[in-house]
Design an enzyme around this catalytic site. Structure first.
Site, PDB file in Angstrom:
ATOM      1  N   GLY A  13      11.941 -55.785  97.676  1.00  0.00           N
ATOM      2  CA  GLY A  13      13.144 -54.889  97.809  1.00  0.00           C
ATOM      3  C   GLY A  13      13.663 -54.193  96.372  1.00  0.00           C
ATOM      4  N   GLY A  98      21.558 -63.636  94.518  1.00  0.00           N
ATOM      5  CA  GLY A  98      22.070 -62.340  94.378  1.00  0.00           C
ATOM      6  C   GLY A  98      21.951 -61.579  95.742  1.00  0.00           C
ATOM      7  N   HIS A 155      27.771 -47.067  97.586  1.00  0.00           N
ATOM      8  CA  HIS A 155      26.321 -47.585  97.296  1.00  0.00           C
ATOM      9  C   HIS A 155      25.413 -46.582  98.109  1.00  0.00           C
ATOM     10  CE1 HIS A 155      27.914 -51.241  96.115  1.00  0.00           C
ATOM     11  NE2 HIS A 155      27.070 -51.406  95.350  1.00  0.00           N
ATOM     12  N   HIS A 156      24.173 -46.878  97.977  1.00  0.00           N
ATOM     13  CA  HIS A 156      23.003 -46.017  98.596  1.00  0.00           C
ATOM     14  C   HIS A 156      23.143 -46.129 100.088  1.00  0.00           C
ATOM     15  CE1 HIS A 156      20.652 -49.625  99.286  1.00  0.00           C
ATOM     16  NE2 HIS A 156      21.183 -49.928  98.045  1.00  0.00           N
ATOM     17  N   LYS A 159      22.196 -49.322 102.238  1.00  0.00           N
ATOM     18  CA  LYS A 159      22.602 -50.709 102.161  1.00  0.00           C
ATOM     19  C   LYS A 159      23.312 -51.221 103.323  1.00  0.00           C
ATOM     20  CE  LYS A 159      25.967 -53.275  99.098  1.00  0.00           C
ATOM     21  NZ  LYS A 159      25.312 -54.517  98.955  1.00  0.00           N
TER      22      LYS A 159
END
Length: 266
Positions: A13, A98, A155-156, A159
């Site tokens: 990722g 995370g 965000h992109h 996501k």
């Protein structure tokens, strides 16, 4: 065992590859294991998708990837978090999570794992975001409930979870400072002819577009004034560097649940 040997769950990722970039500038660490999902086309290939090879082949077996590791970093999908927590607990390897978007059963699994290993849950491993969280808490305590609170994040376009884990963490921090549960005051959408704001609510807004790395803004609005606290990330290596700092802190730590605030001593 190398004192800073690490395993990365979710190596293929965006964050996994950013960690490889960060590892190239941090020779004190050694990549020991790397995983991807069972359906990944990169199984059996080197962990790096570009640049110098790592010498570590990608596996779908968390237990095998943990062999010889001093710490594990999970930047996979939320649906895999529970499985990785179980594997780390069995192998006695501390875990940094995370990954975001995991459910209540996964949270329970992390709590269980934390009885035998150190578990650090960090929806955002940026040092700047950890400071943002503390600033938001301080502002909330100082301004009180007469100020409306809104949390916006960008965000992109790929996501998956919304709002982001970082935005939800900010909301939880502010709600805690007001002695309420976020679930009781969060508002995730406003539309229609009767969408006036309710007192004490914490509003969220989300944008998914392009290749934006990540932006978070907390806004406190009172009568005649507005306070905005913003963090913008321009490169994911910022998160990767913070993750390596947190990973080093985790090694040798006593079992328990931790977050980035503990790493930074805030």
């Amino acid at each position: 065992m190398h004192p800073h040997a690490l395993t990365v769950f979710g190596i293929t990722g965006r964050m996994g590859q950013s960690l490889i970039r960060a590892l190239r500038e941090a020779p004190e660490f050694e990549l020991r294991g790397a995983t991807a999902s069972a359906g990944s086309a990169r199984l059996g290939l080197d962990g790096a998708t570009d640049g110098p090879p790592t010498g570590v082949l990608i596996s779908a077996d968390p237990a095998a990837a943990l062999n010889g590791a001093a710490v594990a970093l999970d930047f996979s999908l939320g649906s895999a978090v529970a499985l990785h927590a179980q594997a780390c607990a069995r192998a006695s390897v501390p875990l940094l999570v995370g990954a975001t978007g995991f459910d209540a059963p996964a949270k329970a699994e992390l709590t269980l794992a934390a009885k035998s290993i150190a578990v650090l849950v960090a929806p955002n491993t940026s040092v700047g975001v950890a400071v943002l969280n503390e600033l938001a808490a301080a502002a909330s305590r100082a301004l009180g409930s007469l100020y409306d609170v809104d949390i916006s994040e960008v965000h992109h376009r790929q996501k998956r979870d919304a709002p982001s884990g970082t935005a939800l963490k900010l909301g939880e921090t502010i709600a805690k400072s007001r002695a309420v549960a976020l679930s009781d005051v969060a508002v995730y959408a406003r539309h229609g002819a009767d969408s006036a704001r309710s007192s004490g609510s914490i509003g969220f807004s989300v944008v998914r577009a392009g290749d934006i790395v990540g932006e978070h803004t907390v806004t406190f609005t009172g009568a005649g004034e507005r306070l905005e606290i913003t963090h913008r990330a321009a490169d994911r290596i910022t998160f990767a560097r913070g993750a390596l700092r947190a990973a080093a802190w985790l090694i040798g730590r006593q079992p328990g649940l931790y977050d980035m605030k503990d790493v930074l001593g805030l």
